[in-house]
Design a protein around this motif. Structure first.
Motif, PDB file in Angstrom:
ATOM      1  N   TYR A  54       7.281  -9.579  -7.102  1.00  0.00           N
ATOM      2  CA  TYR A  54       6.091  -9.582  -7.673  1.00  0.00           C
ATOM      3  C   TYR A  54       5.204  -8.659  -6.948  1.00  0.00           C
ATOM      4  O   TYR A  54       6.022  -7.297  -6.080  1.00  0.00           O
ATOM      5  CB  TYR A  54       4.843 -10.328  -5.976  1.00  0.00           C
ATOM      6  CG  TYR A  54       3.559 -10.468  -6.820  1.00  0.00           C
ATOM      7  CD1 TYR A  54       2.833 -10.850  -7.682  1.00  0.00           C
ATOM      8  CD2 TYR A  54       2.989  -9.593  -5.838  1.00  0.00           C
ATOM      9  CE1 TYR A  54       1.206 -10.899  -8.291  1.00  0.00           C
ATOM     10  CE2 TYR A  54       0.879 -10.062  -6.535  1.00  0.00           C
ATOM     11  CZ  TYR A  54       1.166 -10.345  -7.588  1.00  0.00           C
ATOM     12  OH  TYR A  54      -0.960  -9.996  -8.106  1.00  0.00           O
TER      13      TYR A  54
ATOM     14  N   ARG B 121       2.764  -5.543  -6.351  1.00  0.00           N
ATOM     15  CA  ARG B 121       1.307  -5.676  -6.154  1.00  0.00           C
ATOM     16  C   ARG B 121       0.139  -4.473  -6.581  1.00  0.00           C
ATOM     17  O   ARG B 121       1.154  -3.735  -7.410  1.00  0.00           O
ATOM     18  CB  ARG B 121       1.507  -5.206  -4.238  1.00  0.00           C
ATOM     19  CG  ARG B 121       0.157  -5.386  -3.763  1.00  0.00           C
ATOM     20  CD  ARG B 121      -0.212  -5.014  -2.707  1.00  0.00           C
ATOM     21  NE  ARG B 121      -0.161  -6.165  -0.988  1.00  0.00           N
ATOM     22  CZ  ARG B 121       1.212  -5.525  -0.608  1.00  0.00           C
ATOM     23  NH1 ARG B 121       1.901  -4.738   0.137  1.00  0.00           N
ATOM     24  NH2 ARG B 121       1.611  -6.707   0.420  1.00  0.00           N
TER      25      ARG B 121
ATOM     26  N   GLU C  53      -0.070 -14.597  -2.755  1.00  0.00           N
ATOM     27  CA  GLU C  53       1.249 -13.289  -2.460  1.00  0.00           C
ATOM     28  C   GLU C  53       1.923 -14.155  -1.289  1.00  0.00           C
ATOM     29  O   GLU C  53       3.076 -14.116  -1.553  1.00  0.00           O
ATOM     30  CB  GLU C  53       0.818 -11.725  -1.795  1.00  0.00           C
ATOM     31  CG  GLU C  53       0.833 -10.497  -3.190  1.00  0.00           C
ATOM     32  CD  GLU C  53      -0.025  -9.390  -1.950  1.00  0.00           C
ATOM     33  OE1 GLU C  53       0.229  -9.131  -0.826  1.00  0.00           O
ATOM     34  OE2 GLU C  53       0.554  -8.177  -3.122  1.00  0.00           O
TER      35      GLU C  53
ATOM     36  N   VAL D  53       7.274  -9.495  -2.830  1.00  0.00           N
ATOM     37  CA  VAL D  53       6.225  -8.472  -2.504  1.00  0.00           C
ATOM     38  C   VAL D  53       6.411  -6.763  -2.696  1.00  0.00           C
ATOM     39  O   VAL D  53       6.610  -6.718  -1.641  1.00  0.00           O
ATOM     40  CB  VAL D  53       4.967  -8.928  -2.219  1.00  0.00           C
ATOM     41  CG1 VAL D  53       3.551  -7.776  -2.757  1.00  0.00           C
ATOM     42  CG2 VAL D  53       4.596 -10.338  -2.241  1.00  0.00           C
TER      43      VAL D  53
END
Length: 396
Positions: free
Chosen positions: A269, A271, A287, A297
């Motif tokens: 992921y 950010r 998150e 993340v």
């Protein structure tokens, strides 16, 4: 008096240039969405309505200019702050924002590269030339370079996406392996030894593309014996060179071997961050829920280039809000699944859907709603439900 003006590179602008410079060589080629690769017909899967949408329209013409002279002192094209000028004219790209202007557009004031004041007539958001410097330039004596160089410039849009696609690295011709390159931009300051991290990354990728060719950082002013530069004449707001992206991925994947800290997770992921432009509302909540599903993340900007290349090459899922971090998809392997959270429609924010198609990635998107005060919101429960149904295994 020769007043400063913008010369837009289109058919009329090129005709004007050729009349002034008969020795100018111009090579033009058209690029459209159908040239991205064999994945273009699949488009992007829309989570809002649960169906495939075609890729947003894209078509542009790339003009490669080359001018060789007997001595650099005879070069009429002056390079400074990433822009080329001829006498009182600044050469710049034609795009949809300035499509209504004549090819040769006078400027009411002169501007120095890198200097902009709010009261200048081209400083407002509605004016397409708000960040283009006028022809006064600095008063320094130009440096003479008795060699052949290809200009790498962001045309004053110095973000990771435009450096990777167009007009930065994507402007290099396929046969540029032995070229010497000048990386020039208004953000470069004088003759300092330290350069912005973004430019250092661009230089590393440029060396990989040119088999270790000479990379020169210089803001200018410069006069070069043989200078090559590319200008993009946009017909839509989106630009993506599929051939250039695939060549960049092949050339740079070996750099992953030097990474010290590799994120081995197959699920990333990216950010966005609360302080960014167009932040994602309640991103911290999303998150946490993705962490529970095995995602890692990351802040792509905090990774070294080799770590970034290695991490994206290992990924099999990438989830991210729309933003420059997604330009790192160029390092992902074919078949990687991408879920992009958009602050609007795919038609307006289709940059990475086009990139994914060029690289044979599997792109899906969810369009959110803009909120008052900036940022955008998405239906996190619908997104997570879709991800859970997709089983999130390591093979797309």
């Amino acid at each position: 008096m020769n007043l400063p003006a913008l010369l837009f590179i289109d058919s009329n602008g090129l005709e004007q240039l050729r009349r002034c410079l008969p020795q100018l060589e111009v090579e033009s080629d058209k690029v459209s969405v159908v040239s991205l690769g064999n994945n273009f017909d699949k488009g992007s899967f829309d989570l809002n309505n649960l169906w495939w949408r075609p890729l947003p329209p894209m078509e542009f013409t790339r003009h490669r200019l080359r001018l060789a002279v007997s001595d650099a002192a005879d070069q009429p094209l002056l390079l400074e702050a990433g822009f080329l000028s001829l006498w009182g004219w600044v050469l710049t790209e034609r795009n949809p924002a300035n499509a209504s202007l004549p090819s040769l557009t006078p400027l009411r004031r002169r501007a120095l590269p890198g200097v902009r004041w709010s009261w200048w007539p081209w400083s407002g958001g509605a004016n397409p030339w708000r960040q283009v410097p006028g022809s006064a330039r600095s008063r320094r004596t130009p440096q003479l370079i008795q060699g052949s160089f290809h200009l790498l410039s962001s045309f004053n849009n110095p973000n990771w996406y435009h450096w990777l696609t167009l007009p930065g690295l994507g402007s290099l011709p396929v046969n540029s392996q032995s070229q010497s390159l000048i990386l020039s931009d208004r953000a470069l300051i004088g003759d300092v030894g330290a350069f912005p991290p973004l430019f250092e990354r661009v230089a590393i990728l440029a060396k990989a593309l040119t088999a270790g060719g000479l990379i020169k950082f210089d803001r200018g002013p410069l006069l070069v014996k043989e200078l090559q530069a590319s200008f993009i004449e946009n017909h839509t707001s989106l630009v993506c060179d599929g051939v250039g992206l695939r060549r960049l991925r092949s050339a740079t994947l070996p750099l992953a071997a030097s990474a010290k800290n590799i994120i081995t997770s197959a699920k990333l992921y990216l950010r966005r961050g609360a302080g960014s432009r167009r932040p994602l509302v309640q991103e911290d909540r999303l998150e946490k829920l993705l962490l529970q599903r095995g995602f890692v993340v990351i802040d792509a900007e905090s990774l070294s280039l080799s770590e970034c290349i290695a991490s994206f090459a290992n990924a099999r899922w990438v989830v991210a809000p729309h933003g420059a971090a997604l330009a790192n998809l160029v390092f992902a392997k074919p078949g990687t699944r991408v879920l992009e959270l958009l602050p609007g429609s795919l038609h307006d924010f289709g940059h990475y859907a086009l990139m994914a198609a060029a690289l044979a990635l599997n792109h899906s998107h969810f369009s959110g709603d803009v909120v008052e005060g900036g940022g955008f919101r998405v239906d996190q429960e619908q997104i997570l439900t879709w991800l859970d149904a997709a089983q999130l295994d390591v093979t797309p």
